[in-house]
Design a protein around this motif. Sequence first.
Motif, short mmCIF file in Angstrom:
data_model
loop_
_atom_site.label_atom_id
_atom_site.label_comp_id
_atom_site.label_asym_id
_atom_site.label_seq_id
_atom_site.Cartn_x
_atom_site.Cartn_y
_atom_site.Cartn_z
N PRO A 233 0.80 -1.23 0.00
CA PRO A 233 0.00 0.00 0.00
C PRO A 233 0.83 1.28 0.00
CG PRO A 233 -0.90 -1.59 1.56
CD PRO A 233 0.41 -2.14 1.10
N TRP A 234 1.90 1.31 0.77
CA TRP A 234 2.70 2.54 0.82
C TRP A 234 3.43 2.76 -0.50
CZ3 TRP A 234 1.18 5.80 4.13
CH2 TRP A 234 0.67 5.39 5.37
N TRP A 235 3.84 1.68 -1.16
CA TRP A 235 4.46 1.81 -2.47
C TRP A 235 3.47 2.36 -3.48
CZ3 TRP A 235 8.69 2.63 -4.83
CH2 TRP A 235 8.87 2.34 -6.19
N GLU A 236 2.24 1.90 -3.44
CA GLU A 236 1.23 2.37 -4.38
C GLU A 236 0.92 3.85 -4.16
OE1 GLU A 236 0.32 0.68 -6.98
OE2 GLU A 236 1.64 -0.92 -6.24
N ARG A 237 1.07 4.33 -2.93
CA ARG A 237 0.84 5.76 -2.65
C ARG A 237 1.91 6.65 -3.26
NH1 ARG A 237 -2.56 7.53 1.57
NH2 ARG A 237 -3.61 5.86 2.74
N ILE A 238 3.12 6.15 -3.38
CA ILE A 238 4.24 7.02 -3.76
C ILE A 238 4.75 6.76 -5.17
CG2 ILE A 238 6.12 5.50 -2.94
CD1 ILE A 238 5.88 9.33 -2.36
N ARG A 239 4.46 5.61 -5.75
CA ARG A 239 5.08 5.18 -7.00
C ARG A 239 4.92 6.19 -8.13
NH1 ARG A 239 4.56 2.15 -11.72
NH2 ARG A 239 6.06 0.43 -11.93
N ALA A 240 3.75 6.79 -8.25
CA ALA A 240 3.49 7.71 -9.36
C ALA A 240 4.31 8.99 -9.27
CB ALA A 240 2.00 8.06 -9.42
N HIS A 241 4.87 9.27 -8.11
CA HIS A 241 5.66 10.50 -7.91
C HIS A 241 7.14 10.29 -8.22
CE1 HIS A 241 2.36 12.71 -5.90
NE2 HIS A 241 1.99 11.50 -5.53
#
Length: 292
Positions: free
Chosen positions: A60-68
């Motif tokens: 979940p934390w990776w999915e929050r930041i990946r697009a940035h």
Amino acid sequence: MARLAGAAGVSAAPAFHFIFGLRPQTAPLHLLHWLCLASCLVVNRPAALHFYYRHEPYGPWWERIRAHLRLHRVDAPVSGFAPERYAAHAEGAAIQRLGLDYAHEADFLRLDLLREHGGVYADMDTLFVRPYPTDWFEAEFFIGEEPAPHQPGRLLRPSLCNAVMGARPGARFAAAWRERMAAVFDGSWSRHSCEEAARLWQSQPDAVRVLPAAYFYRYGSSSAGLRTLLQERDTPREDVYSVHLWAHLWWSRERTDFSPVCAEDIDLAWLRRSDCTLAALARPFLDGLDAA
């Protein structure tokens, strides 16, 4: 991810580089790793945030930041890193047994990135607190001094910690350090990295700007430093720009020689209720996140 919306706009800093996942990922990306990247975006507003990996994180934390992030896969072994040298002594054997050899491969890679692209490198166990001043970026190469590690029976020597570094492309200090690194790497923790940087500083003082230890390493790699960071509350400091967490010393539940706190203890609820220094510095970045 409301807090990261403010990271858009005019850049206040050059590109930042992060390395993670050189070994297989067996657990989801941790909240503290998300905080590292999110705090960098919010505090420094870098021109880009480059993320280098061999095994992509997940969770979940990776999915929050990946697009940035701008993602870069590192497939080939990094030149100069010679893991066979761990067998030469007990310290090297322990590093390999604990699975910390990835950190040494990253030591080589981070200098390659800075030498080629310039910008700022930071370890993933960093929490950014205040914007890095723009005059740092005018230096050909900058790095922070760390409190000299205590080694029984040896005099304390200057040490330049490679957990945060900045450079212009082609920086002389980065090139000379990288060239010497492969020759002096002996499988010990910092002979090729922090110790070698300090030696090079003596011979090339005009090629590097050395910043005070408090800027990045206010809380040192000692039981006292980690106690202040993870269990106690320090008074606010105007000279702390980012905080290095020394995660390898306490991350595992089995590693209790430096701190009783481990990564499994730290989640959103812990950061919101704890009165320790780390929690106090992290809380401004938690706005808008769902409760744990």
